[in-house]
Design an enzyme around this catalytic site. Structure first.
Site, PDB file in Angstrom:
ATOM      1  N   GLU A  21       0.819  -1.217   0.000  1.00  0.00           N
ATOM      2  CA  GLU A  21       0.000   0.000   0.000  1.00  0.00           C
ATOM      3  C   GLU A  21       0.860   1.277   0.000  1.00  0.00           C
ATOM      4  O   GLU A  21       0.368   2.353   0.365  1.00  0.00           O
ATOM      5  CB  GLU A  21      -0.940  -0.012   1.201  1.00  0.00           C
ATOM      6  CG  GLU A  21      -1.994  -1.107   1.104  1.00  0.00           C
ATOM      7  CD  GLU A  21      -2.798  -1.236   2.384  1.00  0.00           C
ATOM      8  OE1 GLU A  21      -3.891  -0.683   2.449  1.00  0.00           O
ATOM      9  OE2 GLU A  21      -2.310  -1.886   3.313  1.00  0.00           O
ATOM     10  N   SER A 149      -6.280  -3.025   1.567  1.00  0.00           N
ATOM     11  CA  SER A 149      -6.718  -2.478   0.268  1.00  0.00           C
ATOM     12  C   SER A 149      -7.324  -3.540  -0.652  1.00  0.00           C
ATOM     13  O   SER A 149      -7.268  -3.406  -1.867  1.00  0.00           O
ATOM     14  CB  SER A 149      -5.560  -1.771  -0.455  1.00  0.00           C
ATOM     15  OG  SER A 149      -5.244  -0.573   0.211  1.00  0.00           O
ATOM     16  N   TYR A 215      -9.997   2.758  -5.162  1.00  0.00           N
ATOM     17  CA  TYR A 215      -9.068   3.813  -5.592  1.00  0.00           C
ATOM     18  C   TYR A 215      -9.217   4.293  -7.036  1.00  0.00           C
ATOM     19  O   TYR A 215      -8.653   5.305  -7.404  1.00  0.00           O
ATOM     20  CB  TYR A 215      -7.616   3.346  -5.384  1.00  0.00           C
ATOM     21  CG  TYR A 215      -7.346   2.916  -3.974  1.00  0.00           C
ATOM     22  CD1 TYR A 215      -7.452   3.825  -2.927  1.00  0.00           C
ATOM     23  CD2 TYR A 215      -6.998   1.607  -3.673  1.00  0.00           C
ATOM     24  CE1 TYR A 215      -7.211   3.442  -1.615  1.00  0.00           C
ATOM     25  CE2 TYR A 215      -6.758   1.212  -2.363  1.00  0.00           C
ATOM     26  CZ  TYR A 215      -6.870   2.131  -1.341  1.00  0.00           C
ATOM     27  OH  TYR A 215      -6.641   1.752  -0.050  1.00  0.00           O
ATOM     28  N   ARG A 254     -10.521   2.841  11.968  1.00  0.00           N
ATOM     29  CA  ARG A 254     -11.794   2.614  11.262  1.00  0.00           C
ATOM     30  C   ARG A 254     -12.180   1.158  11.422  1.00  0.00           C
ATOM     31  O   ARG A 254     -11.342   0.272  11.262  1.00  0.00           O
ATOM     32  CB  ARG A 254     -11.580   2.887   9.779  1.00  0.00           C
ATOM     33  CG  ARG A 254     -12.450   3.978   9.183  1.00  0.00           C
ATOM     34  CD  ARG A 254     -12.221   4.047   7.695  1.00  0.00           C
ATOM     35  NE  ARG A 254     -12.381   2.744   7.096  1.00  0.00           N
ATOM     36  CZ  ARG A 254     -11.639   2.266   6.094  1.00  0.00           C
ATOM     37  NH1 ARG A 254     -10.672   2.981   5.567  1.00  0.00           N
ATOM     38  NH2 ARG A 254     -11.864   1.082   5.609  1.00  0.00           N
ATOM     39  N   ASP A 256     -14.536  -1.672   9.780  1.00  0.00           N
ATOM     40  CA  ASP A 256     -15.369  -2.029   8.626  1.00  0.00           C
ATOM     41  C   ASP A 256     -16.354  -3.102   9.065  1.00  0.00           C
ATOM     42  O   ASP A 256     -15.968  -4.056   9.742  1.00  0.00           O
ATOM     43  CB  ASP A 256     -14.505  -2.606   7.493  1.00  0.00           C
ATOM     44  CG  ASP A 256     -13.570  -1.577   6.875  1.00  0.00           C
ATOM     45  OD1 ASP A 256     -13.771  -0.368   7.100  1.00  0.00           O
ATOM     46  OD2 ASP A 256     -12.626  -1.989   6.157  1.00  0.00           O
ATOM     47  N   GLU A 269     -13.217  -5.945   9.769  1.00  0.00           N
ATOM     48  CA  GLU A 269     -11.816  -5.700  10.171  1.00  0.00           C
ATOM     49  C   GLU A 269     -11.677  -4.328  10.805  1.00  0.00           C
ATOM     50  O   GLU A 269     -12.532  -3.466  10.656  1.00  0.00           O
ATOM     51  CB  GLU A 269     -10.884  -5.782   8.949  1.00  0.00           C
ATOM     52  CG  GLU A 269     -11.211  -4.751   7.902  1.00  0.00           C
ATOM     53  CD  GLU A 269     -10.006  -4.266   7.103  1.00  0.00           C
ATOM     54  OE1 GLU A 269      -8.866  -4.627   7.431  1.00  0.00           O
ATOM     55  OE2 GLU A 269     -10.221  -3.493   6.164  1.00  0.00           O
ATOM     56  N   ASN A 271      -8.947  -1.075  10.912  1.00  0.00           N
ATOM     57  CA  ASN A 271      -7.769  -0.440  10.294  1.00  0.00           C
ATOM     58  C   ASN A 271      -7.219   0.563  11.299  1.00  0.00           C
ATOM     59  O   ASN A 271      -7.958   1.436  11.760  1.00  0.00           O
ATOM     60  CB  ASN A 271      -8.188   0.312   9.029  1.00  0.00           C
ATOM     61  CG  ASN A 271      -8.795  -0.627   8.000  1.00  0.00           C
ATOM     62  OD1 ASN A 271      -8.092  -1.388   7.368  1.00  0.00           O
ATOM     63  ND2 ASN A 271     -10.111  -0.591   7.863  1.00  0.00           N
ATOM     64  N   GLY A 275      -6.640   5.360   5.377  1.00  0.00           N
ATOM     65  CA  GLY A 275      -6.308   6.397   4.401  1.00  0.00           C
ATOM     66  C   GLY A 275      -6.670   7.795   4.883  1.00  0.00           C
ATOM     67  O   GLY A 275      -7.661   7.987   5.588  1.00  0.00           O
TER      68      GLY A 275
END
Ligand code: ADP
Ligand code: MG
Length: 309
Positions: A21, A149, A215, A254, A256, A269, A271, A275
């Site tokens: 990433e 990602s 992305y 974050r 998810d 998951e 993070n 980002g």
């Protein structure tokens, strides 16, 4: 505001690195650098390589903003190095970073603490693939446990597809899991210093929220406010904060998750260094809460001081 006035001193902003990433991290880092500098912080970008300890030492830095994604930066190893160096850093500590990076161990901890996450099978042999097909049914999703990602991930819709999915995920290194497919809606909850920010609903016409949807695609939709009843969103926020806490994460990050057809939540998951480009999800949620990008970057920088784990 001078560096001395805002109290942060000389700040190293770690970005780039050597994970898959890297490119995203450089973009996040550039956005954060601009915001911190605009706020008067004495921030300096460092494109991380294996000499990072030397660079930090020579530079006389006071604290570190970690804007690295993936292995080497988000998985506890950089955090461990900074602990040894005695440098305060943003986000989760060693344990939280390492556990959140590992999707398998995150799930094991959630299951052990009664938090909902989709059923899974670890794929190590051909027999495991057969067991996954029997136990989880189709479709299922196959993922490398240490990647981000959506790299190395596939939705398996036919029995014959599991071999290629397993191979693709195995090529990323680390363990591979197959997970029961959740059909429903996808959300993410940003967390900032113990506050759950307004949730975002993600919608893509693709099979799932894959690398392209994240992305490159122009048809991915981000819906914030997410359309849930406020009471429902509050109840979910408690679960997301519990999910964040139980893996030892702290500061910002974050979670998810998905809601199935019966509105049952399923944790996907955590993070710990998500980002931070100007169109990333945490800044989007912060904006909805009235926190602009500059304030957000400063609040994250302040999170160096509150870590308990
Ligand atoms: N069990 C699942 N059922 C359905 N879709 C899933 C499931 N797990 C992951 N996904 C999809 O794959 C995407 C990436 O998975 P995730 O585990 O969040 O990995 P990454 O770290 O790469 O973001 C999710 O955003 C979601 O769209
Ligand atoms: Mg994800």
């Amino acid at each position: 505001m001078s560096a001395a006035v805002n109290g942060f001193g000389k700040v190293a902003l770690l970005m780039g690195g050597w994970s898959a990433e890297r490119a995203i991290s450089l973009k996040s880092g550039a956005a954060v650098l601009e915001a911190l500098r605009a706020a008067g912080v004495d921030a300096h970008a460092i494109d991380v390589d294996h000499r990072v300890a030397y660079v930090l030492n020579e530079g006389g830095f006071d604290r570190v903003f970690i804007m690295l994604h993936g292995r080497g930066g988000e998985d506890g190893s950089m955090q461990g190095m900074l602990e040894v160096m005695g440098l305060p850093y943003t986000g989760s500590g060693v344990l939280g970073s390492a556990l959140a990076m590992d999707k398998l161990r995150s799930k094991q901890i959630w299951l052990a603490t009664g938090l909902p996450t989709p059923e899974y099978v670890v794929l190590e042999t051909q027999q495991d693939c057969e067991r996954a097909l029997q136990q989880l049914g189709l479709p299922m999703i196959v993922k490398p446990v240490l990647e981000g990602s959506s790299i190395g991930m596939s939705k398996v819709e036919h029995e014959a597809g599991i071999a290629a999915a397993w191979e693709l995920a195995t090529a990323c290194g680390g363990k591979v899991i197959a997970e029961r497919w959740i059909s429903g809606r996808e959300y993410t909850a940003a967390i900032l210093n113990r506050r759950v920010l307004p949730m975002i609903r993600l919608e893509t016409p693709r099979q799932f929220y894959d690398y392209i949807a994240k992305y490159e695609a122009t048809d991915t939709r981000y819906i914030c406010p997410c359309g849930l009843e406020p009471a429902h969103e509050h109840a979910l926020a408690d679960i997301m904060l519990a999910a964040f806490d139980t893996v030892g994460a702290s500061g910002w990050g974050r979670v998810d998750f998905m809601l199935d057809e019966n509105d049952q939540p399923w944790l996907i998951e955590v993070n710990t260094a998500p980002g931070m480009t100007d169109h990333s999800l945490v800044p989007m949620a912060a904006k909805q809460a009235g926190i602009d990008f500059g304030q957000l970057a400063l609040e994250i920088l302040g999170s160096c001081d509150g870590r308990k784990a």
